[in-house]
Design an enzyme around this catalytic site. Structure first.
Site, PDB file in Angstrom:
ATOM      1  N   LYS A 176       0.842  -1.199   0.000  1.00 55.56           N
ATOM      2  CA  LYS A 176       0.000   0.000   0.000  1.00 55.56           C
ATOM      3  C   LYS A 176       0.880   1.253   0.000  1.00 55.56           C
ATOM      4  O   LYS A 176       1.756   1.398   0.841  1.00 55.56           O
ATOM      5  CB  LYS A 176      -0.923  -0.025   1.219  1.00 55.56           C
ATOM      6  CG  LYS A 176      -1.881  -1.228   1.214  1.00 55.56           C
ATOM      7  CD  LYS A 176      -2.683  -1.347   2.481  1.00 55.56           C
ATOM      8  CE  LYS A 176      -1.843  -1.682   3.686  1.00 55.56           C
ATOM      9  NZ  LYS A 176      -2.631  -2.001   4.893  1.00 55.56           N
ATOM     10  N   THR A 210      -8.584   8.518   9.289  1.00 51.32           N
ATOM     11  CA  THR A 210      -7.974   7.389   8.585  1.00 51.32           C
ATOM     12  C   THR A 210      -7.659   6.221   9.522  1.00 51.32           C
ATOM     13  O   THR A 210      -6.949   5.295   9.133  1.00 51.32           O
ATOM     14  CB  THR A 210      -6.678   7.835   7.883  1.00 51.32           C
ATOM     15  OG1 THR A 210      -5.791   8.421   8.864  1.00 51.32           O
ATOM     16  CG2 THR A 210      -6.972   8.865   6.801  1.00 51.32           C
ATOM     17  N   GLY A 212      -7.849   2.848  11.118  1.00 49.18           N
ATOM     18  CA  GLY A 212      -8.421   1.557  10.751  1.00 49.18           C
ATOM     19  C   GLY A 212      -8.528   1.297   9.266  1.00 49.18           C
ATOM     20  O   GLY A 212      -9.178   0.328   8.863  1.00 49.18           O
ATOM     21  N   THR A 213      -7.872   2.112   8.437  1.00 50.47           N
ATOM     22  CA  THR A 213      -7.985   1.888   6.995  1.00 50.47           C
ATOM     23  C   THR A 213      -7.367   0.560   6.560  1.00 50.47           C
ATOM     24  O   THR A 213      -7.902  -0.139   5.694  1.00 50.47           O
ATOM     25  CB  THR A 213      -7.333   3.041   6.205  1.00 50.47           C
ATOM     26  OG1 THR A 213      -6.015   3.280   6.723  1.00 50.47           O
ATOM     27  CG2 THR A 213      -8.151   4.311   6.323  1.00 50.47           C
ATOM     28  N   GLY A 214      -6.239   0.191   7.183  1.00 53.98           N
ATOM     29  CA  GLY A 214      -5.603  -1.082   6.826  1.00 53.98           C
ATOM     30  C   GLY A 214      -6.453  -2.273   7.223  1.00 53.98           C
ATOM     31  O   GLY A 214      -6.590  -3.239   6.452  1.00 53.98           O
ATOM     32  N   CYS A 215      -7.013  -2.224   8.412  1.00 52.78           N
ATOM     33  CA  CYS A 215      -7.905  -3.296   8.877  1.00 52.78           C
ATOM     34  C   CYS A 215      -9.117  -3.408   7.961  1.00 52.78           C
ATOM     35  O   CYS A 215      -9.545  -4.506   7.581  1.00 52.78           O
ATOM     36  CB  CYS A 215      -8.383  -3.014  10.308  1.00 52.78           C
ATOM     37  SG  CYS A 215      -7.084  -2.732  11.514  1.00 52.78           S
TER      38      CYS A 215
END
Length: 270
Positions: A176, A210, A212-215
């Site tokens: 990412k 932003t 928790g965007t990866g989760c």
């Protein structure tokens, strides 16, 4: 009788509700699948950051995984926060014992606020035991650098490290690119089956929300894989879902730090 597309999320709990298992449940549900969970740690956190981390005993983590898979089952697995090496080992062994497939591994190392969520002793275990059996891993640039020992400063670096992290084991890698500068953000998928690269570009949204965007992204990918989508389609659909969740969540104010995305934007809740 109809059945659900089922996803087991294995991750830590976020008391603030924006990341971790809470974000996993929201993203999996919002993208049309059924979410079951195995909690690996309880974190004390809010939008301002993580104050404390309390690991769940390995025996309890294993019992949760077995209880879900032996009865409900799972069409895909999402793995998030694994705090220590014992946790990594027990998850690896439990999934192997249950014959789990379609594993999406988000190597959560540091929170949005900068708190360390994975101890250094767990990183080698992750590389040795979980990355080789994952369908897909989804590191951001700092995580990809930590896993590979390589510096990433460009899209070419992202491609090189993605191929490296695949380990020759059939594990696909989505690096990412949000930490690189530019008006757009580009994520690069290395498909280990076709040995090809696919780029997913999205416009940057100027917002502090932003957390928790990866989760959210990894859970949405697992949800679409559980529904039978191809890897490229699952990533593309999940990226679109996350972009809309970020855009919708940008107009909200919650807490004094990094707020969450709007997981249920499609319900028009206000």
């Amino acid at each position: 009788m109809k059945t659900y597309s089922r996803v087991l999320a294995i991750a830590g709990s976020d008391s603030g509700g924006g990341a971790g298992i809470q974000a996993d449940i929201k993203a999996i549900s919002a993208t049309g699948s059924f979410a079951a969970t195995a909690i690996t740690a309880v974190t004390v956190q809010n939008t301002l950051g993580v104050q404390e981390v309390f690991p769940v005993p390995a025996r309890v983590i294993s019992s949760q995984i077995k209880a879900v898979l032996s009865d409900i089952g799972a069409d895909a697995i999402k793995i998030g926060m694994l705090h220590n090496s014992e946790c990594v080992r027990c998850v690896s062994e439990s999934l192997a014992e249950q014959g789990a497939a379609r594993i999406v591994l988000d190597p959560v190392m540091v929170s949005t606020s900068g708190h360390t969520l994975m101890r250094s002793d767990a990183v080698d275990e992750l590389i040795d035991k979980l990355i080789p059996v994952a369908t897909l891993i989804t590191p951001n640039i700092p995580e990809a650098q930590a896993l590979s020992g390589e510096k990433i400063e460009s899209a070419d670096d992202m491609r090189r490290v993605a191929r490296m992290l695949s380990c020759g084991s059939g594990t696909s890698v989505l690096v990412k690119g949000g930490h690189l500068e530019g008006d757009t953000s580009v994520d690069i998928l290395y498909d280990a089956v076709s040995h090809s690269f696919i780029e997913f570009e999205s416009s940057r949204v100027q917002t502090p929300n932003t957390h928790g965007t990866g989760c959210t992204l990894s859970s949405a990918i697992a949800s679409y894989l559980a529904q039978g989508r191809s890897l490229a389609d699952a990533v593309g659909l999940a990226k679109r879902y996350l972009s809309l969740a970020i855009e919708s969540g940008a107009v909200y104010s919650i807490g004094g730090g990094h707020g969450p995305v709007n997981h249920f934007f499609n319900l028009n809740c206000g």
